[in-house]
Write a protein that holds these residues in place. Structure first.
Motif, PDB file in Angstrom:
ATOM      1  N   TYR A   1       0.843  -1.203   0.000  1.00 32.85           N
ATOM      2  CA  TYR A   1       0.000   0.000   0.000  1.00 32.85           C
ATOM      3  C   TYR A   1       0.878   1.252   0.000  1.00 32.85           C
ATOM      4  CZ  TYR A   1      -3.180   3.646   1.559  1.00 32.85           C
ATOM      5  OH  TYR A   1      -3.895   4.824   1.655  1.00 32.85           O
ATOM      6  N   ALA A   2       1.890   1.273   0.875  1.00 34.16           N
ATOM      7  CA  ALA A   2       2.784   2.440   0.952  1.00 34.16           C
ATOM      8  C   ALA A   2       3.519   2.649  -0.370  1.00 34.16           C
ATOM      9  CB  ALA A   2       3.781   2.255   2.092  1.00 34.16           C
ATOM     10  N   ARG A   3       3.880   1.545  -1.024  1.00 30.38           N
ATOM     11  CA  ARG A   3       4.549   1.643  -2.330  1.00 30.38           C
ATOM     12  C   ARG A   3       3.617   2.301  -3.352  1.00 30.38           C
ATOM     13  NH1 ARG A   3       6.455  -3.909  -4.839  1.00 30.38           N
ATOM     14  NH2 ARG A   3       8.504  -3.336  -4.021  1.00 30.38           N
ATOM     15  N   ILE A   4       2.359   1.897  -3.363  1.00 26.72           N
ATOM     16  CA  ILE A   4       1.402   2.480  -4.312  1.00 26.72           C
ATOM     17  C   ILE A   4       1.224   3.963  -4.046  1.00 26.72           C
ATOM     18  CG2 ILE A   4      -0.957   2.386  -5.201  1.00 26.72           C
ATOM     19  CD1 ILE A   4      -1.069  -0.544  -4.285  1.00 26.72           C
ATOM     20  N   ARG A   5       1.108   4.316  -2.773  1.00 28.89           N
ATOM     21  CA  ARG A   5       0.924   5.732  -2.444  1.00 28.89           C
ATOM     22  C   ARG A   5       2.151   6.551  -2.859  1.00 28.89           C
ATOM     23  NH1 ARG A   5      -3.797   6.838  -2.727  1.00 28.89           N
ATOM     24  NH2 ARG A   5      -3.393   8.795  -1.609  1.00 28.89           N
TER      25      ARG A   5
ATOM     26  N   SER B   1      -2.372   6.808 -17.880  1.00 24.21           N
ATOM     27  CA  SER B   1      -3.578   7.128 -17.115  1.00 24.21           C
ATOM     28  C   SER B   1      -4.263   5.863 -16.610  1.00 24.21           C
ATOM     29  CB  SER B   1      -4.550   7.931 -17.981  1.00 24.21           C
ATOM     30  OG  SER B   1      -4.070   9.235 -18.199  1.00 24.21           O
ATOM     31  N   LEU B   2      -4.328   4.839 -17.474  1.00 21.67           N
ATOM     32  CA  LEU B   2      -4.922   3.569 -17.066  1.00 21.67           C
ATOM     33  C   LEU B   2      -4.158   2.990 -15.885  1.00 21.67           C
ATOM     34  CD1 LEU B   2      -6.727   1.050 -17.401  1.00 21.67           C
ATOM     35  CD2 LEU B   2      -5.055   0.205 -19.071  1.00 21.67           C
ATOM     36  N   ARG B   3      -2.841   3.015 -15.961  1.00 21.73           N
ATOM     37  CA  ARG B   3      -2.032   2.408 -14.904  1.00 21.73           C
ATOM     38  C   ARG B   3      -2.079   3.214 -13.603  1.00 21.73           C
ATOM     39  NH1 ARG B   3       2.871   0.415 -18.995  1.00 21.73           N
ATOM     40  NH2 ARG B   3       1.534  -1.145 -20.038  1.00 21.73           N
ATOM     41  N   LEU B   4      -2.154   4.532 -13.733  1.00 22.45           N
ATOM     42  CA  LEU B   4      -2.314   5.349 -12.523  1.00 22.45           C
ATOM     43  C   LEU B   4      -3.688   5.112 -11.895  1.00 22.45           C
ATOM     44  CD1 LEU B   4      -0.666   8.748 -13.566  1.00 22.45           C
ATOM     45  CD2 LEU B   4       0.169   7.129 -11.852  1.00 22.45           C
ATOM     46  N   ALA B   5      -4.707   4.946 -12.733  1.00 27.20           N
ATOM     47  CA  ALA B   5      -6.052   4.646 -12.213  1.00 27.20           C
ATOM     48  C   ALA B   5      -6.037   3.308 -11.483  1.00 27.20           C
ATOM     49  CB  ALA B   5      -7.071   4.625 -13.346  1.00 27.20           C
ATOM     50  N   LEU B   6      -5.310   2.334 -12.037  1.00 24.32           N
ATOM     51  CA  LEU B   6      -5.183   1.040 -11.366  1.00 24.32           C
ATOM     52  C   LEU B   6      -4.499   1.189 -10.007  1.00 24.32           C
ATOM     53  CD1 LEU B   6      -4.265  -1.413 -14.258  1.00 24.32           C
ATOM     54  CD2 LEU B   6      -6.129  -1.680 -12.614  1.00 24.32           C
ATOM     55  N   CYS B   7      -3.442   2.001  -9.969  1.00 23.67           N
ATOM     56  CA  CYS B   7      -2.761   2.248  -8.691  1.00 23.67           C
ATOM     57  C   CYS B   7      -3.715   2.888  -7.691  1.00 23.67           C
ATOM     58  CB  CYS B   7      -1.557   3.165  -8.903  1.00 23.67           C
ATOM     59  SG  CYS B   7      -0.202   2.434  -9.842  1.00 23.67           S
ATOM     60  N   ASP B   8      -4.432   3.898  -8.145  1.00 24.37           N
ATOM     61  CA  ASP B   8      -5.322   4.662  -7.275  1.00 24.37           C
ATOM     62  C   ASP B   8      -6.410   3.772  -6.685  1.00 24.37           C
ATOM     63  OD1 ASP B   8      -6.193   7.011  -6.025  1.00 24.37           O
ATOM     64  OD2 ASP B   8      -7.622   7.434  -7.634  1.00 24.37           O
ATOM     65  N   GLN B   9      -7.070   2.980  -7.532  1.00 21.47           N
ATOM     66  CA  GLN B   9      -8.176   2.156  -7.052  1.00 21.47           C
ATOM     67  C   GLN B   9      -7.697   0.949  -6.256  1.00 21.47           C
ATOM     68  OE1 GLN B   9     -11.217   3.357  -7.060  1.00 21.47           O
ATOM     69  NE2 GLN B   9     -10.150   5.107  -8.000  1.00 21.47           N
TER      70      GLN B   9
ATOM     71  N   VAL C   1      -7.508  -1.685  -1.063  1.00 27.67           N
ATOM     72  CA  VAL C   1      -6.679  -2.265  -0.001  1.00 27.67           C
ATOM     73  C   VAL C   1      -6.963  -1.576   1.332  1.00 27.67           C
ATOM     74  CG1 VAL C   1      -4.314  -2.503   0.858  1.00 27.67           C
ATOM     75  CG2 VAL C   1      -4.830  -3.089  -1.506  1.00 27.67           C
ATOM     76  N   LYS C   2      -7.046  -0.258   1.310  1.00 27.16           N
ATOM     77  CA  LYS C   2      -7.305   0.490   2.539  1.00 27.16           C
ATOM     78  C   LYS C   2      -8.676   0.144   3.113  1.00 27.16           C
ATOM     79  CE  LYS C   2      -7.115   5.151   4.488  1.00 27.16           C
ATOM     80  NZ  LYS C   2      -6.761   6.562   4.220  1.00 27.16           N
ATOM     81  N   THR C   3      -9.687   0.023   2.238  1.00 25.64           N
ATOM     82  CA  THR C   3     -11.028  -0.337   2.701  1.00 25.64           C
ATOM     83  C   THR C   3     -11.038  -1.750   3.275  1.00 25.64           C
ATOM     84  OG1 THR C   3     -12.047   1.086   1.027  1.00 25.64           O
ATOM     85  CG2 THR C   3     -13.447  -0.573   2.039  1.00 25.64           C
ATOM     86  N   ALA C   4     -10.416  -2.692   2.567  1.00 30.94           N
ATOM     87  CA  ALA C   4     -10.393  -4.084   3.018  1.00 30.94           C
ATOM     88  C   ALA C   4      -9.691  -4.213   4.356  1.00 30.94           C
ATOM     89  CB  ALA C   4      -9.708  -4.962   1.972  1.00 30.94           C
ATOM     90  N   MET C   5      -8.534  -3.580   4.481  1.00 26.67           N
ATOM     91  CA  MET C   5      -7.801  -3.657   5.754  1.00 26.67           C
ATOM     92  C   MET C   5      -8.574  -2.943   6.861  1.00 26.67           C
ATOM     93  SD  MET C   5      -5.079  -5.495   5.205  1.00 26.67           S
ATOM     94  CE  MET C   5      -3.543  -5.108   6.071  1.00 26.67           C
ATOM     95  N   GLY C   6      -9.286  -1.884   6.501  1.00 24.20           N
ATOM     96  CA  GLY C   6     -10.119  -1.190   7.482  1.00 24.20           C
ATOM     97  C   GLY C   6     -11.211  -2.084   8.036  1.00 24.20           C
ATOM     98  N   LEU C   7     -11.748  -2.977   7.190  1.00 27.61           N
ATOM     99  CA  LEU C   7     -12.767  -3.916   7.658  1.00 27.61           C
ATOM    100  C   LEU C   7     -12.182  -4.903   8.665  1.00 27.61           C
ATOM    101  CD1 LEU C   7     -14.710  -4.705   4.353  1.00 27.61           C
ATOM    102  CD2 LEU C   7     -15.385  -3.168   6.210  1.00 27.61           C
TER     103      LEU C   7
ATOM    104  N   VAL D   1      -3.278   1.335   7.462  1.00 30.00           N
ATOM    105  CA  VAL D   1      -2.211   1.205   6.464  1.00 30.00           C
ATOM    106  C   VAL D   1      -1.453   2.523   6.399  1.00 30.00           C
ATOM    107  CG1 VAL D   1      -3.156  -0.635   5.030  1.00 30.00           C
ATOM    108  CG2 VAL D   1      -3.983   1.681   4.718  1.00 30.00           C
ATOM    109  N   PRO D   2      -0.110   2.477   6.381  1.00 29.50           N
ATOM    110  CA  PRO D   2       0.695   3.703   6.405  1.00 29.50           C
ATOM    111  C   PRO D   2       0.874   4.305   5.015  1.00 29.50           C
ATOM    112  CG  PRO D   2       2.129   1.802   6.487  1.00 29.50           C
ATOM    113  CD  PRO D   2       0.726   1.270   6.453  1.00 29.50           C
ATOM    114  N   GLU D   3       0.850   5.629   4.947  1.00 28.70           N
ATOM    115  CA  GLU D   3       1.088   6.306   3.670  1.00 28.70           C
ATOM    116  C   GLU D   3       2.548   6.213   3.257  1.00 28.70           C
ATOM    117  OE1 GLU D   3      -1.263   7.990   1.647  1.00 28.70           O
ATOM    118  OE2 GLU D   3      -2.616   6.848   2.951  1.00 28.70           O
ATOM    119  N   ARG D   4       3.442   6.066   4.237  1.00 24.03           N
ATOM    120  CA  ARG D   4       4.881   5.967   3.954  1.00 24.03           C
ATOM    121  C   ARG D   4       5.492   4.854   4.798  1.00 24.03           C
ATOM    122  NH1 ARG D   4       6.592  11.074   1.775  1.00 24.03           N
ATOM    123  NH2 ARG D   4       4.941  12.639   1.963  1.00 24.03           N
TER     124      ARG D   4
END
Length: 596
Positions: free
Chosen positions: A483-487, A568-576, A581-587, A592-595
């Protein structure tokens, strides 16, 4: 509309057009196609074979041909017996990704006034000792289940029943009176629950020594020595005085319990769990006694010659269950009936879920029958979320011997371990001490929670702290690090001025399609986790998703991609992906850390 809904509605139209059968699209549930076959989604056609009067493979072929001709999202198909495997038009996956991005609270169903109310009970501690590893699994399962059920569109009330009365409480109180020398949390520098737990262990130590002395002095059996124990007699006398409302005993009880509650609150806060309503056995056991006596008057229970009250459950295949002892005191079952009465009074409960270990399976079989017999509409349908025990490599834990794995010690060990592993892997460079502390807390607690939640809750499990902090494999830190890598990728994209533009005409490659499909599977995974009461489904979904992402990240450039639409497609994939991941882990109650 999701790709699942589109395929389901298209299939319903095909069945109507081909065979004249009216089918509710909601009853058609596309599944991910098995890896050994070509396809993205699979429809089971067996339900329509009889009406079509054709072989399953023929029905699948006809429905597939209709979809190719009439549904733009379907590129081609193949059939395997009664299974129709559908290949989605590659560029259509871009619409799926756009749908995900445009859906607020993706994967989470809204709660409305008409939503059913589900009450989830978890934790259920005793006030004679601190929380231990078993409580940690209980709390994490209960809290995560509550979040998952809320995400499935239920109103959820999180509740706790504190076992704050009984002989075990009196043992700690008596030990404090005899050997405490006025000790308080302030004077000893100990958390209140730890202090009281020490006195519970101290009582047992003196009790065992007394039994040994009696047996050797009087030459009697262990059973007879227990009957002659003065220490146990004092504890029982203290319990009788408590039940009689003795001011001195009640004052001590309230004082010592207040220390425990303050300690519990600290543990709950660090564990990241909370409750909407807390009930106390001291307030519910009399309610249960009243309800049992009411049932006795109605002929639902019976009284024996010694004055004890019982329920005859032989007609239901069980036995006779004691509800009130001969001296009129209550048992745990009575307390649970009283708690149910108060909860039913306080909330319009549609479903009641008890998160309690599998050693109590029989107890909840009986409770369900008794609540139904006493008129609670949800009694017969109560759910005992029966989970397996958790052990360490060293074996089982015993509270009385002071060999339990303390929850606070365990959490501190996990956070310290996360800090050391992160430092060894050189992941903390350039961070301030405060940032290091925050990341260590996030990773350590994430490792603990994920390891305990990724296992099917119904199974016994072995908890290995060292294994749980590994940054590789099916662990919390691995998911958090991804997650931190994606961010980080998204931050660098913003620094370069790269925004997510139009990617509708890009033909995604196989790994991009696999990642989009994994994202599309999230809502169904949440629903299934809620239906089967299994946080493990969410945990393992998150792991599989980040594995898919890492394959994509490894094979394709993102920021270095020169074609703007593809980037743009690949950045959208990263974003979503980061969002899901954040929603799933929140459940799961995991941050999840931003860095990192």
């Amino acid at each position: 509309m999701s790709i699942d809904q589109i395929i389901a509605e298209g299939t319903a139209k095909a069945v109507k057009a081909l065979y004249g059968i009216d089918v509710d699209a909601a009853s058609i549930v596309p599944q991910a196609t098995r890896k050994e076959f070509e396809g993205n989604l699979t429809i089971v056609v067996f339900p329509w074979v009889k009406a079509a009067r054709k072989a399953p493979e023929a029905v699948g072929a006809e429905i597939g041909a209709w979809l190719v001709e009439n549904e733009p999202a379907v590129a081609r198909f193949n059939t395997v017996k009664g299974f129709l495997n559908i290949v989605v038009e590659p560029t259509y996956w871009n619409k799926v990704l756009e749908h995900i991005a445009d859906t607020p609270d993706y994967g989470v169903e809204p709660v409305t006034d008409a939503s059913p109310l589900v009450m989830v009970e978890y934790s259920s501690p005793n006030t004679n000792k601190p929380l231990h590893l078993g409580h940690v699994r209980n709390n994490l399962l209960g809290y995560s289940l509550s979040r998952i059920l809320a995400a499935c569109g239920n109103k959820v009330v999180k509740t706790n029943i504190v076992n704050d009365r009984g002989i075990h409480i009196c043992k700690s109180m008596l030990a404090w009176q005899k050997w405490g020398d006025g000790a308080t949390p302030e004077s000893t520098g100990k958390k209140g629950d730890h202090l009281i737990g020490d006195f519970y262990v101290l009582f047992d130590k003196h009790y065992r020594a007394e039994l040994k002395e009696i047996a050797e002095r009087d030459g009697v059996s262990a059973e007879e020595a227990e009957k002659r124990s003065e220490l146990m007699a004092e504890a029982r006398d203290m319990l009788r005085r408590w039940e009689a409302g003795d001011p001195e005993v009640r004052a001590l009880w309230e004082r010592m319990n207040s220390w425990v509650y303050a300690g519990f609150d600290e543990t709950y806060k660090r564990l990241g769990v909370d409750f909407d309503k807390i009930y106390y056995e001291s307030q519910t056991y009399l309610e249960g006694k009243e309800k049992v006596l009411e049932g006795l008057e109605k002929g639902l229970m019976y009284r024996k010659e010694d004055g004890s009250v019982w329920a005859d459950l032989t007609a239901e295949g069980l036995d006779h269950k004691l509800l009130l002892r001969a001296d009129g005191t209550s048992v745990y079952m009575t307390q649970d009936i009283g708690t149910a009465k108060l909860r039913f009074r306080d909330f319009p409960i549609d479903r009641m879920i008890y998160v309690v270990g599998n050693e109590q399976n029989y107890h909840f079989q009986v409770l369900s029958l008794l609540l139904d017999r006493l008129g609670f509409k949800w009694g017969k349908d109560l759910v005992h979320f029966s989970y397996g025990m958790v052990e360490l490599p060293e074996g089982k834990m015993k509270s009385r011997e002071g060999t339990v794995v303390d929850a606070d010690d365990l959490m501190e060990e996990m956070v310290s371990g996360a800090r050391e592993v992160s430092r060894e892997m050189d992941k903390l460079q350039g961070l301030s001490e405060q940032e290091v502390a925050e990341i260590a807390e996030t990773v350590g607690m994430g490792a603990l929670k994920y390891f305990l939640l990724k296992v099917d809750p119904r199974k016994n499990m072995l908890f290995n702290p060292k294994e749980s902090i590994d940054f590789n494999g099916n662990t919390g830190p691995f998911i958090q690090y991804t997650y931190a890598r994606i961010r980080s990728v998204l931050r660098k994209a913003a620094e370069k001025g790269f925004a997510i533009g139009d990617y509708s005409k890009v033909t995604p490659n196989d790994k991009e399609i696999a990642l989009i499909q994994a994202l599309a599977d999230f809502p169904a995974t949440v629903r299934e986790a809620g239906r089967s009461f299994s946080p493990a489904l969410i945990a393992n979904y998150a792991y599989d998703l980040v594995k898919q992402y890492n394959q994509f990240y490894h094979d394709y450039t993102i920021l270095g991609e020169e074609d703007e639409a593809t980037r743009s497609l690949r950045l959208a994939l990263c974003d979503q992906t980061s969002r899901v991941v954040k929603t799933a882990m929140g459940l799961l109650g995991i941050n999840v850390p931003e860095r990192m």
